[in-house]
Scaffold this motif. Structure first.
Motif, PDB file in Angstrom:
ATOM      1  N   GLY A  24      37.709  27.643  91.217  1.00 50.73           N
ATOM      2  CA  GLY A  24      38.154  26.716  90.357  1.00 50.73           C
ATOM      3  C   GLY A  24      37.688  25.825  89.718  1.00 50.73           C
ATOM      4  O   GLY A  24      36.306  26.039  90.260  1.00 50.73           O
ATOM      5  N   CYS A  25      38.865  25.086  88.825  1.00 48.01           N
ATOM      6  CA  CYS A  25      37.288  24.244  87.827  1.00 48.01           C
ATOM      7  C   CYS A  25      37.355  22.963  87.973  1.00 48.01           C
ATOM      8  O   CYS A  25      38.752  23.084  87.590  1.00 48.01           O
ATOM      9  N   VAL A  26      37.099  22.035  87.647  1.00 48.97           N
ATOM     10  CA  VAL A  26      37.637  20.455  86.796  1.00 48.97           C
ATOM     11  C   VAL A  26      36.884  20.583  85.923  1.00 48.97           C
ATOM     12  O   VAL A  26      35.806  20.665  85.912  1.00 48.97           O
ATOM     13  N   VAL A  27      37.613  19.906  84.441  1.00 50.13           N
ATOM     14  CA  VAL A  27      37.331  20.412  83.407  1.00 50.13           C
ATOM     15  C   VAL A  27      37.201  18.788  83.098  1.00 50.13           C
ATOM     16  O   VAL A  27      37.944  18.564  82.254  1.00 50.13           O
ATOM     17  N   ASP A  28      36.162  18.266  82.500  1.00 50.49           N
ATOM     18  CA  ASP A  28      36.081  16.636  82.455  1.00 50.49           C
ATOM     19  C   ASP A  28      35.431  16.369  81.270  1.00 50.49           C
ATOM     20  O   ASP A  28      34.244  16.737  81.063  1.00 50.49           O
ATOM     21  N   GLY A  29      36.346  15.532  80.460  1.00 49.23           N
ATOM     22  CA  GLY A  29      35.362  14.943  78.914  1.00 49.23           C
ATOM     23  C   GLY A  29      36.354  16.111  78.098  1.00 49.23           C
ATOM     24  O   GLY A  29      35.539  15.338  77.007  1.00 49.23           O
ATOM     25  N   ALA A  30      37.351  16.390  77.890  1.00 49.17           N
ATOM     26  CA  ALA A  30      37.805  17.070  76.793  1.00 49.17           C
ATOM     27  C   ALA A  30      38.532  16.121  75.811  1.00 49.17           C
ATOM     28  O   ALA A  30      39.405  15.419  76.268  1.00 49.17           O
ATOM     29  N   PRO A  31      38.279  16.502  74.562  1.00 45.21           N
ATOM     30  CA  PRO A  31      38.754  15.388  73.819  1.00 45.21           C
ATOM     31  C   PRO A  31      40.755  15.727  73.870  1.00 45.21           C
ATOM     32  O   PRO A  31      41.280  16.387  74.116  1.00 45.21           O
ATOM     33  N   PRO A  32      41.254  14.780  73.891  1.00 43.47           N
ATOM     34  CA  PRO A  32      42.888  14.571  73.905  1.00 43.47           C
ATOM     35  C   PRO A  32      42.972  15.380  72.827  1.00 43.47           C
ATOM     36  O   PRO A  32      42.348  15.678  71.419  1.00 43.47           O
ATOM     37  N   LEU A  33      44.753  16.094  72.412  1.00 45.97           N
ATOM     38  CA  LEU A  33      45.103  16.612  71.733  1.00 45.97           C
ATOM     39  C   LEU A  33      44.479  18.433  70.827  1.00 45.97           C
ATOM     40  O   LEU A  33      45.255  19.000  69.946  1.00 45.97           O
ATOM     41  N   LEU A  34      43.650  18.286  72.393  1.00 46.68           N
ATOM     42  CA  LEU A  34      43.247  20.003  72.022  1.00 46.68           C
ATOM     43  C   LEU A  34      44.745  21.236  72.232  1.00 46.68           C
ATOM     44  O   LEU A  34      45.017  21.358  73.717  1.00 46.68           O
ATOM     45  N   PRO A  35      45.098  22.283  71.449  1.00 52.83           N
ATOM     46  CA  PRO A  35      46.160  22.452  71.874  1.00 52.83           C
ATOM     47  C   PRO A  35      45.815  23.681  72.469  1.00 52.83           C
ATOM     48  O   PRO A  35      44.708  24.335  72.378  1.00 52.83           O
ATOM     49  N   ILE A  36      46.135  23.603  74.009  1.00 49.02           N
ATOM     50  CA  ILE A  36      46.043  24.904  74.833  1.00 49.02           C
ATOM     51  C   ILE A  36      46.819  24.979  76.161  1.00 49.02           C
ATOM     52  O   ILE A  36      47.515  24.202  76.295  1.00 49.02           O
ATOM     53  N   THR A  71      46.880  18.497  80.760  1.00 44.84           N
ATOM     54  CA  THR A  71      47.892  18.961  79.675  1.00 44.84           C
ATOM     55  C   THR A  71      49.057  18.481  79.616  1.00 44.84           C
ATOM     56  O   THR A  71      49.951  18.076  80.603  1.00 44.84           O
ATOM     57  N   PHE A  72      49.660  17.812  78.699  1.00 39.32           N
ATOM     58  CA  PHE A  72      51.269  17.834  78.253  1.00 39.32           C
ATOM     59  C   PHE A  72      51.811  17.872  77.497  1.00 39.32           C
ATOM     60  O   PHE A  72      50.813  18.522  75.942  1.00 39.32           O
ATOM     61  N   ILE A  73      53.311  18.021  77.169  1.00 43.46           N
ATOM     62  CA  ILE A  73      53.249  18.928  75.943  1.00 43.46           C
ATOM     63  C   ILE A  73      54.162  17.693  74.410  1.00 43.46           C
ATOM     64  O   ILE A  73      54.143  16.446  75.029  1.00 43.46           O
ATOM     65  N   ASP A  74      52.977  18.394  73.687  1.00 44.15           N
ATOM     66  CA  ASP A  74      53.034  16.903  72.764  1.00 44.15           C
ATOM     67  C   ASP A  74      53.960  16.889  71.901  1.00 44.15           C
ATOM     68  O   ASP A  74      54.948  17.854  71.255  1.00 44.15           O
ATOM     69  N   GLU A  75      55.128  15.114  71.655  1.00 42.71           N
ATOM     70  CA  GLU A  75      56.562  15.307  71.124  1.00 42.71           C
ATOM     71  C   GLU A  75      55.924  16.076  69.490  1.00 42.71           C
ATOM     72  O   GLU A  75      57.273  16.223  69.119  1.00 42.71           O
ATOM     73  N   ALA A  76      56.024  15.863  68.993  1.00 48.53           N
ATOM     74  CA  ALA A  76      55.744  16.056  67.568  1.00 48.53           C
ATOM     75  C   ALA A  76      55.394  16.935  67.198  1.00 48.53           C
ATOM     76  O   ALA A  76      55.743  17.950  66.480  1.00 48.53           O
ATOM     77  N   SER A  77      54.594  18.199  67.977  1.00 46.00           N
ATOM     78  CA  SER A  77      53.793  20.034  67.799  1.00 46.00           C
ATOM     79  C   SER A  77      54.641  20.356  68.324  1.00 46.00           C
ATOM     80  O   SER A  77      55.302  21.459  68.201  1.00 46.00           O
ATOM     81  N   GLY A  78      55.703  19.761  69.908  1.00 44.04           N
ATOM     82  CA  GLY A  78      55.746  20.666  70.611  1.00 44.04           C
ATOM     83  C   GLY A  78      55.009  21.617  71.311  1.00 44.04           C
ATOM     84  O   GLY A  78      55.505  22.776  72.710  1.00 44.04           O
ATOM     85  N   GLU A  80      51.413  22.214  73.922  1.00 43.37           N
ATOM     86  CA  GLU A  80      51.155  21.659  75.743  1.00 43.37           C
ATOM     87  C   GLU A  80      49.423  21.312  74.773  1.00 43.37           C
ATOM     88  O   GLU A  80      49.143  22.721  74.341  1.00 43.37           O
ATOM     89  N   VAL A  81      49.045  20.136  75.283  1.00 38.59           N
ATOM     90  CA  VAL A  81      47.913  19.799  74.449  1.00 38.59           C
ATOM     91  C   VAL A  81      46.740  19.004  75.771  1.00 38.59           C
ATOM     92  O   VAL A  81      47.549  18.994  77.229  1.00 38.59           O
ATOM     93  N   THR A  82      46.466  18.757  75.262  1.00 41.75           N
ATOM     94  CA  THR A  82      44.847  18.520  76.128  1.00 41.75           C
ATOM     95  C   THR A  82      44.852  16.149  76.324  1.00 41.75           C
ATOM     96  O   THR A  82      45.192  16.020  75.279  1.00 41.75           O
ATOM     97  N   THR A  83      45.541  15.221  77.318  1.00 43.82           N
ATOM     98  CA  THR A  83      45.227  14.638  77.237  1.00 43.82           C
ATOM     99  C   THR A  83      44.020  13.492  77.206  1.00 43.82           C
ATOM    100  O   THR A  83      44.314  12.873  77.182  1.00 43.82           O
ATOM    101  N   GLY A  84      43.112  14.448  77.680  1.00 42.26           N
ATOM    102  CA  GLY A  84      41.948  13.500  77.430  1.00 42.26           C
ATOM    103  C   GLY A  84      41.694  13.388  78.565  1.00 42.26           C
ATOM    104  O   GLY A  84      40.686  12.824  79.134  1.00 42.26           O
ATOM    105  N   THR A  85      42.525  13.548  79.916  1.00 39.77           N
ATOM    106  CA  THR A  85      41.732  13.515  81.254  1.00 39.77           C
ATOM    107  C   THR A  85      41.864  15.053  82.109  1.00 39.77           C
ATOM    108  O   THR A  85      41.479  16.045  81.402  1.00 39.77           O
ATOM    109  N   PRO A  86      40.543  14.555  83.249  1.00 40.68           N
ATOM    110  CA  PRO A  86      40.319  15.407  83.716  1.00 40.68           C
ATOM    111  C   PRO A  86      41.379  17.122  83.682  1.00 40.68           C
ATOM    112  O   PRO A  86      42.188  16.520  84.818  1.00 40.68           O
TER     113      PRO A  86
END
Length: 361
Positions: A24-36, A71-78, A80-86
């Motif tokens: 696998g991999c760890v991706v660090d530095g991805a901006p938050p709130l990217l839908p994925i 990643t986490f479920i964004d309550e506003a959009s429903g 799954e989005v990035t949180t900005g963490t690895p």
């Protein structure tokens, strides 16, 4: 073993071995709130996974990705989005056959990393090559899926343009054809001829090399930096890091050496939205900085080292020996290198986008 991480602001660390329980991999530095979500990543992994035709290894790996963090479920959009963490991604290995490698445990495969790995580290995983196996590239494709989310408006497409000595006819180039044959070939006629050629290579217990071309549209002017942050230098390093790659060129590459200054210059003309260019010999990069034209990169993949045909080698103890590599191997590893090349280009561009914004706002 060090040096398992690449990138600056968008950083990727890959982990795992060919015959281990997972990679696998760890991706660090991805901006938050990217839908994925996992399906977004799986789409690209499915393009690379083995066993999809008789022309690739018959190892049966579903390459099912699991998102373990970031990643986490964004309550506003429903969504799954990035949180900005690895972002940690895992792909389990389910179809290892380590016994296939028992015969080469004490021998070095010519053309492979067996000898250099053992010489450097004093230990090697002979089961498929461990970290030197092309299996590692599945993690890169997963990371590339995240990078593509960063690159809004950018299109990255790869194609196989040469198999062994046989090149495509560029007059027949059709991007839609890359999805219609097992070679990612944009020339339908060439793809049909390659089937017979590769069947012969495979049945002879041999292998062949390939050349892959990656074309990127939608990159604005300004990615990259002069001297030590050149965009083309980082692209070349990323593509050269792919297993079995032995050469990289940008734009016309080595062919530019045969051109005159007049022929090679991409003449510029005024346009409504800035300068336009008469040609693209430079491959979309000048002075290490993107021009806004299509970025064009090609890389050459050597023939697969693990082949059934007998070759001369030496053992770990230095004795002369003969070797045949049994098991399931790609007769042309360049076929599955197409989505890997796309992924590495995506990771480099995502990193340069973030570096550009950090300096230029």
């Amino acid at each position: 073993m060090s040096h398992n991480t690449f990138g600056h602001l968008f950083r990727v660390t890959t982990w795992g071995e060919s015959h281990g329980p997972a990679l696998g991999c760890v991706v660090d530095g991805a901006p938050p709130l990217l839908p994925i979500n996992a399906a977004d990543i799986q789409h690209w992994l499915d393009m690379r996974k083995p066993g999809q035709s008789r022309f690739t290894t018959q190892r049966r790996e579903p390459d099912e990705v699991k998102i373990l963090s970031g990643t986490f479920i964004d309550e506003a959009s429903g969504l799954e989005v990035t949180t900005g963490t690895p972002i940690s991604l895992m792909i389990e290995n389910v179809d290892q056959r380590s016994k296939d490698y028992g015969d080469i445990k004490e021998k070095f495969r010519p053309g492979h990393a067996d000898y250099t790995y053992l010489s450097k580290y004093g230990i090697r995983d002979y089961r498929g090559g461990g970290r030197s196996s092309a299996r590692e590239t599945a993690a890169r494709v997963a990371a590339g899926a995240v990078a593509r989310k960063v690159l809004s408006g950018v299109t990255i497409r790869g194609a196989l343009v040469q198999m062994g000595p046989h090149k495509i006819d560029r007059a027949n180039w059709n991007w839609d054809e890359t999805g219609n044959n097992p070679f990612w070939c944009p020339d339908a006629k060439a793809a049909a001829n390659w089937e017979d050629y590769l069947d012969g290579v495979r049945k002879a217990g041999s292998s062949c090399g390939a050349v892959i071309e990656v074309v990127v549209s939608g990159v604005p002017v300004g990615f990259g930096a002069p001297i030590y942050g050149k965009l083309d230098a980082d692209l070349a390093a990323a593509l050269m890091s792919i297993n079995a790659v032995k050469g990289v060129e940008i734009g016309d590459g080595f062919a530019a050496a045969a051109l005159s200054g007049e022929e090679n210059a991409d003449e510029m003309f005024s346009g409504n939205n800035g300068p336009t260019f008469s040609s693209n010999h430079a491959g979309g990069i000048l002075g290490g900085i993107s021009t806004g034209q299509d970025i064009v990169a090609r890389f050459a993949v050597k023939p697969t080292s693990s082949i059934l045909a007998p070759r001369h080698t030496v053992t770990k103890d230095g004795a002369d020996a003969e070797i045949q590599t049994k098991g399931r191997h790609d007769p042309c590893v360049g076929i599955r290198a197409v989505p890997v090349g796309e992924a590495m280009v995506a990771c480099v561009l995502a990193d340069h986008l973030m570096r550009h914004r950090a300096q230029n706002g």
